[in-house]
Design an enzyme around this catalytic site. Sequence first.
Site, short mmCIF file in Angstrom:
data_model
loop_
_atom_site.label_atom_id
_atom_site.label_comp_id
_atom_site.label_asym_id
_atom_site.label_seq_id
_atom_site.Cartn_x
_atom_site.Cartn_y
_atom_site.Cartn_z
CB CYS A 20 11.28 31.14 42.14
SG CYS A 20 12.49 32.38 42.67
NE ARG A 26 13.32 27.93 41.89
CZ ARG A 26 12.36 27.28 42.52
NH1 ARG A 26 11.82 26.20 41.98
NH2 ARG A 26 11.93 27.69 43.69
CG ASP A 137 15.59 25.98 45.32
OD1 ASP A 137 16.67 26.51 44.97
OD2 ASP A 137 14.96 26.33 46.33
#
Length: 171
Positions: A20, A26, A137
């Site tokens: 990420c 993540r 996100d």
Amino acid sequence: MPNYHRPITKNNPFAIVFVCLGNICRSPTGEGLLLHKVKEKGLASYFYIDSAGTAAYHVGEPANSKSQATANNHGVHLPSKARQFEYADFNEFDLILAMDAENYKNIKALDRNNRFEDKVKMMREFDPTPEDGNVPDPYYGGLQGFENVYQIINRSCDALLDELTPLIEDD
């Protein structure tokens, strides 16, 4: 798809990196979830699992406290320390899973000669309900945003593991 033609063995484990932006929300969730799943199934020695970020904002930091709390609520530990994705990772990993289109683009930009394009995939390519293809996100979505990301990555990891498990062979 990555090289699924080779068997996955303890001597030749399948290497996966989740990527990420900052490697604190993540991608550590992906790393921790898949580590948890392979340990539960007794398959940990057949996989090498890591995470990274395309930016160096948080190098050395643990996963975001909300990501950790969400994972902990599900009995999952997030062990990662943030690091930046590097060109050398293309050689180290069999599968590079980008969490969203922007990070996918950033990863592909490092591979100027397209030598490794078959290794780079979007995480939600494995999601049975991929929607727009991005793992959002969670940072600005409150606690529900973190739970949503956890659920997306959880079902994507299940599908990924279902695809890889038949390739496991004893040495």
